[in-house]
Design a protein around this motif. Sequence first.
Motif, PDB file in Angstrom:
ATOM      1  N   LYS A 127       1.836   0.712 -14.930  1.00  0.00           N
ATOM      2  CA  LYS A 127       3.494   0.608 -15.326  1.00  0.00           C
ATOM      3  C   LYS A 127       4.261   1.767 -14.516  1.00  0.00           C
ATOM      4  O   LYS A 127       5.195   1.741 -13.817  1.00  0.00           O
ATOM      5  CB  LYS A 127       3.870   0.523 -16.586  1.00  0.00           C
ATOM      6  CG  LYS A 127       3.258  -0.730 -17.371  1.00  0.00           C
ATOM      7  CD  LYS A 127       3.686  -0.577 -18.864  1.00  0.00           C
ATOM      8  CE  LYS A 127       5.054  -0.559 -19.263  1.00  0.00           C
ATOM      9  NZ  LYS A 127       5.288  -0.434 -20.563  1.00  0.00           N
ATOM     10  N   GLU A 128       3.608   3.212 -14.511  1.00  0.00           N
ATOM     11  CA  GLU A 128       4.416   3.970 -13.791  1.00  0.00           C
ATOM     12  C   GLU A 128       4.103   4.079 -12.325  1.00  0.00           C
ATOM     13  O   GLU A 128       5.186   4.250 -11.504  1.00  0.00           O
ATOM     14  CB  GLU A 128       3.663   5.408 -14.266  1.00  0.00           C
ATOM     15  CG  GLU A 128       4.667   6.484 -13.897  1.00  0.00           C
ATOM     16  CD  GLU A 128       4.098   8.114 -14.592  1.00  0.00           C
ATOM     17  OE1 GLU A 128       4.794   9.007 -14.468  1.00  0.00           O
ATOM     18  OE2 GLU A 128       3.045   8.005 -15.344  1.00  0.00           O
ATOM     19  N   ILE A 129       3.011   3.624 -11.840  1.00  0.00           N
ATOM     20  CA  ILE A 129       3.244   3.444 -10.160  1.00  0.00           C
ATOM     21  C   ILE A 129       3.983   2.366 -10.019  1.00  0.00           C
ATOM     22  O   ILE A 129       4.615   2.403  -8.794  1.00  0.00           O
ATOM     23  CB  ILE A 129       1.626   3.052  -9.909  1.00  0.00           C
ATOM     24  CG1 ILE A 129       0.535   4.141 -10.185  1.00  0.00           C
ATOM     25  CG2 ILE A 129       1.676   2.462  -8.480  1.00  0.00           C
ATOM     26  CD1 ILE A 129      -0.831   3.634 -10.078  1.00  0.00           C
ATOM     27  N   GLY A 130       3.892   1.264 -10.571  1.00  0.00           N
ATOM     28  CA  GLY A 130       4.838   0.292 -10.386  1.00  0.00           C
ATOM     29  C   GLY A 130       6.356   0.645 -10.604  1.00  0.00           C
ATOM     30  O   GLY A 130       7.039   0.079  -9.397  1.00  0.00           O
ATOM     31  N   SER A 131       6.883   1.206 -11.494  1.00  0.00           N
ATOM     32  CA  SER A 131       8.290   1.433 -11.420  1.00  0.00           C
ATOM     33  C   SER A 131       8.451   2.521 -10.407  1.00  0.00           C
ATOM     34  O   SER A 131       9.655   2.081  -9.899  1.00  0.00           O
ATOM     35  CB  SER A 131       8.543   2.305 -12.867  1.00  0.00           C
ATOM     36  OG  SER A 131       7.659   3.451 -13.030  1.00  0.00           O
ATOM     37  N   LEU A 132       7.643   3.486  -9.812  1.00  0.00           N
ATOM     38  CA  LEU A 132       8.229   4.310  -8.755  1.00  0.00           C
ATOM     39  C   LEU A 132       7.895   3.597  -7.632  1.00  0.00           C
ATOM     40  O   LEU A 132       8.574   3.654  -6.557  1.00  0.00           O
ATOM     41  CB  LEU A 132       7.264   5.822  -8.917  1.00  0.00           C
ATOM     42  CG  LEU A 132       7.611   6.245 -10.233  1.00  0.00           C
ATOM     43  CD1 LEU A 132       6.823   7.606 -10.386  1.00  0.00           C
ATOM     44  CD2 LEU A 132       9.090   7.027 -10.071  1.00  0.00           C
ATOM     45  N   GLY A 133       6.698   2.867  -7.363  1.00  0.00           N
ATOM     46  CA  GLY A 133       6.324   2.316  -6.240  1.00  0.00           C
ATOM     47  C   GLY A 133       7.448   0.962  -5.756  1.00  0.00           C
ATOM     48  O   GLY A 133       7.365   0.634  -4.580  1.00  0.00           O
ATOM     49  N   GLY A 161       0.750  -1.333   0.163  1.00  0.00           N
ATOM     50  CA  GLY A 161       0.041   0.046   0.044  1.00  0.00           C
ATOM     51  C   GLY A 161       0.795   1.172   0.063  1.00  0.00           C
ATOM     52  O   GLY A 161       0.605   2.367  -0.885  1.00  0.00           O
ATOM     53  N   MET A 162       1.869   1.246   0.934  1.00  0.00           N
ATOM     54  CA  MET A 162       2.810   2.411   0.972  1.00  0.00           C
ATOM     55  C   MET A 162       3.405   2.631  -0.335  1.00  0.00           C
ATOM     56  O   MET A 162       3.542   3.779  -0.869  1.00  0.00           O
ATOM     57  CB  MET A 162       3.707   2.165   1.984  1.00  0.00           C
ATOM     58  CG  MET A 162       4.820   3.491   2.140  1.00  0.00           C
ATOM     59  SD  MET A 162       6.226   3.336   3.196  1.00  0.00           S
ATOM     60  CE  MET A 162       5.090   3.461   4.711  1.00  0.00           C
ATOM     61  N   ALA A 163       3.991   1.635  -0.998  1.00  0.00           N
ATOM     62  CA  ALA A 163       4.468   1.520  -2.283  1.00  0.00           C
ATOM     63  C   ALA A 163       3.755   2.098  -3.517  1.00  0.00           C
ATOM     64  O   ALA A 163       3.999   3.032  -4.160  1.00  0.00           O
ATOM     65  CB  ALA A 163       4.939   0.197  -2.709  1.00  0.00           C
ATOM     66  N   ILE A 164       2.427   1.572  -3.463  1.00  0.00           N
ATOM     67  CA  ILE A 164       1.523   2.067  -4.559  1.00  0.00           C
ATOM     68  C   ILE A 164       1.170   3.476  -4.196  1.00  0.00           C
ATOM     69  O   ILE A 164       0.949   4.206  -5.083  1.00  0.00           O
ATOM     70  CB  ILE A 164       0.392   1.022  -4.397  1.00  0.00           C
ATOM     71  CG1 ILE A 164       0.494  -0.267  -4.936  1.00  0.00           C
ATOM     72  CG2 ILE A 164      -0.903   1.800  -5.255  1.00  0.00           C
ATOM     73  CD1 ILE A 164      -0.564  -1.344  -4.630  1.00  0.00           C
TER      74      ILE A 164
END
Length: 451
Positions: free
Chosen positions: A238-244, A69-72
């Motif tokens: 994909k953008e959320i995933g790469s940064l998260g 959750g924090m990562a997302i």
Amino acid sequence: MAKVSSQDLGNQPIGKLLIKQAVPASIGILVMSLNILIDTIFVGNWIGSVAIAAINVVLPVSFFIAALGMAIGIGGSSIISRALGGNNKKKALTTFGNQITLTLLLTVSLVIPGLIFVDSIIPAFGGRGAIFEPAKIYYVIVLYGIPFLALCMMGNTVIRAEGKPKFAMYAMLIPSVGNLLLDYILINVFDFGMYGAAWATTASYMLCLAFILWFFLSKNSELKIANCNFGLQLPIVKEIGSLGFVTLSRQAVVSVTYLLMNNILFDLGGETSVTAYAIVGRMIMFAFFPIYGITQGFLPIAGFNYGAGNYKRVRESITTAIKYAAALAALVFIFLMVFPEGITRLFTQDEAVLRETPPAMRYVFLATPIIAVQLIGAAYFQAIGKALPALILTLLRQGIFFIPLIFILPIFYGELGVWIAFPVADILATIVTAYFLHREVTLNLLSSKTK
């Protein structure tokens, strides 16, 4: 309360803005840290010192799942901050909706196998001997509440990305206070032991989520849940995933570190050394609260102004954040060097733990005055959407340097080698981060002086 707009992130003086963002974040982190600290004190005094070690075994598993959750949240909030800075509210809303869907899907899918394989997971994380049974009780109950916690951690970062730090603070205060009250009632009054500690924690997550839902359904938020697009969109995911992934990798490393430390210290010193590490770990969470607050306050400021192309304000935010965080880190260092014995006595009266913990605490916090550069430097790259350098710099301290050191140094220094691995890793990580941050500012921010 005066209405706060995300546009304030691009207009107000950096020093004033950083304080406005960081103070509520620091208070929220302080109360959350105090919650963990006092919760541990309650457990140690009302249940026993082995219960402290039991909770320490459970934390890396539960926090890793919750860290999704924090990562997302952080990955999506970087997008939201830059989208709001570029007046692209549609993208901000779409991102928020995708964050909610991803958080629910991923956390629930991990909680189920986490419950099925409980008898294998707990020993793997150091829950052996007398630690196993209380750890299992705590683990099962707390895991039920982990999806609630994950949604809270995701929502909190989004609230801060909107430029609403006071509401983010409230979201951290409510479960912390609730947990402490429930601890007292369930452990001390009703004598439910580890069951009481676990249910108090899970119920506090539910209280937090109730507040966050109210915020996004009220007029206080610019991002309405009713307007969000819950259907996953691949470019956003994909953008959320790469940064998260940066945040998730950091928490994964933290979880691996707990696993390794609990097992290494159990082999070197048994339950006493694991308990000492649990106490030191609580102090790491508690003592760094003002520095983490500065880091949290810095993220939306840097992200918004980078998205708006105002690189002068980005540079100023980096310098100001490092100065503030370094000053606070120096105060933390002095406090921990002077009072480790008194701090340890708050948790337990066990003589063996009282002998081992204070010197360990001094070693662990030796490099505290310099960590501001490492924390702010790693946060900067995440704030501006540069996932790869953010990932590398985030993993430096506890992954790239620390994990090899806790295997190498004990060969020569025994248990002492485990404790001195902390400051050595901090020093090495700070040097590397300072180099990359200076290079980034020189090449990409100073080259755009007119912006």
